[in-house]
Design an enzyme around this catalytic site. Structure first.
Site, PDB file in Angstrom:
ATOM      1  N   HIS A  52       0.852  -1.186   0.000  1.00  0.00           N
ATOM      2  CA  HIS A  52       0.000   0.000   0.000  1.00  0.00           C
ATOM      3  C   HIS A  52       0.891   1.241   0.000  1.00  0.00           C
ATOM      4  O   HIS A  52       2.061   1.186   0.397  1.00  0.00           O
ATOM      5  CB  HIS A  52      -0.900   0.023   1.236  1.00  0.00           C
ATOM      6  CG  HIS A  52      -1.978  -1.006   1.204  1.00  0.00           C
ATOM      7  ND1 HIS A  52      -3.008  -1.015   2.116  1.00  0.00           N
ATOM      8  CD2 HIS A  52      -2.203  -2.065   0.385  1.00  0.00           C
ATOM      9  CE1 HIS A  52      -3.817  -2.030   1.862  1.00  0.00           C
ATOM     10  NE2 HIS A  52      -3.342  -2.677   0.811  1.00  0.00           N
ATOM     11  N   GLU A  54       1.038   3.786   1.924  1.00  0.00           N
ATOM     12  CA  GLU A  54       1.578   4.122   3.239  1.00  0.00           C
ATOM     13  C   GLU A  54       2.765   3.227   3.594  1.00  0.00           C
ATOM     14  O   GLU A  54       3.775   3.685   4.133  1.00  0.00           O
ATOM     15  CB  GLU A  54       0.513   3.970   4.327  1.00  0.00           C
ATOM     16  CG  GLU A  54      -0.726   4.802   4.116  1.00  0.00           C
ATOM     17  CD  GLU A  54      -1.849   4.023   3.439  1.00  0.00           C
ATOM     18  OE1 GLU A  54      -1.611   3.415   2.384  1.00  0.00           O
ATOM     19  OE2 GLU A  54      -2.968   4.045   3.968  1.00  0.00           O
ATOM     20  N   CYS A  82      -5.949   1.670   6.142  1.00  0.00           N
ATOM     21  CA  CYS A  82      -6.574   0.408   6.553  1.00  0.00           C
ATOM     22  C   CYS A  82      -5.935  -0.044   7.866  1.00  0.00           C
ATOM     23  O   CYS A  82      -4.989   0.582   8.358  1.00  0.00           O
ATOM     24  CB  CYS A  82      -6.386  -0.653   5.467  1.00  0.00           C
ATOM     25  SG  CYS A  82      -4.673  -1.223   5.289  1.00  0.00           S
ATOM     26  N   CYS A  85      -2.072  -0.738   7.593  1.00  0.00           N
ATOM     27  CA  CYS A  85      -1.270   0.482   7.516  1.00  0.00           C
ATOM     28  C   CYS A  85      -1.306   1.253   8.827  1.00  0.00           C
ATOM     29  O   CYS A  85      -0.281   1.772   9.281  1.00  0.00           O
ATOM     30  CB  CYS A  85      -1.739   1.343   6.354  1.00  0.00           C
ATOM     31  SG  CYS A  85      -1.419   0.571   4.744  1.00  0.00           S
TER      32      CYS A  85
END
Length: 157
Positions: A52, A54, A82, A85
């Site tokens: 992701h 992040e 999420c 993360c």
């Protein structure tokens, strides 16, 4: 660098993700107001469910600083983090997380759950949502509109 400027850089990272066919999410890590790392979604290209935006930005920042702890750092991301993360952000000991668009399906900064509110955790990270929300939402909506259109065109003979 202002918060808005940092989010604009995150939006530029989101555009890179979209150009690569990934969900357009971008992230930027600042330390003392200076950009030290950027990232954008790359789970499809990298065959990595943890890639992701992040996570990419956190990994890059940790490499720059030579430490997995990032206590003086702030992360700006175009979409609400999420749970994966958010957990990584808490482990990194970020000072602050700022996001643009809320994520009503998987958001872990208030939309579905709020991991940042858990007082039992040994570190507290400030979280702020809603920065340049319209711009962040527009990027996501345009991407998914195009995706739906492509799927419909693929079904037609």
């Amino acid at each position: 660098m202002t918060d808005e400027q940092a989010m604009q850089l995150a939006l530029e990272q989101a555009a890179l993700a979209a150009a690569a066919g990934e969900v357009p999410v971008g992230a930027v890590v600042l330390r003392n107001g200076v950009v030290i790392a950027c990232g954008h979604n790359a789970p499809i290209a990298s065959h990595d469910p943890s890639a992701h935006a992040e996570m990419q930005a956190l990994r890059a920042a940790a490499q720059v600083l030579g430490n997995y702890r990032l206590p003086e750092c702030e992360l700006f991301v175009t979409l609400e983090p999420c749970a994966m993360c958010a957990g990584a952000m808490l482990h990194a000991r970020l000072k602050r997380v700022v996001f643009g668009a809320s994520d009503p399906k998987t958001g872990a900064a208030g939309s579905v759950i709020n991991l940042f509110e858990q007082s039992q955790l040994n570190h507290q990270t400030q979280v702020q949502g809603g920065l340049l929300t319209q711009e962040c939402v527009a990027v996501l909506q345009a991407f998914f509109k195009l995706r739906r259109s492509q799927k419909m065109n693929a079904r037609q003979p």
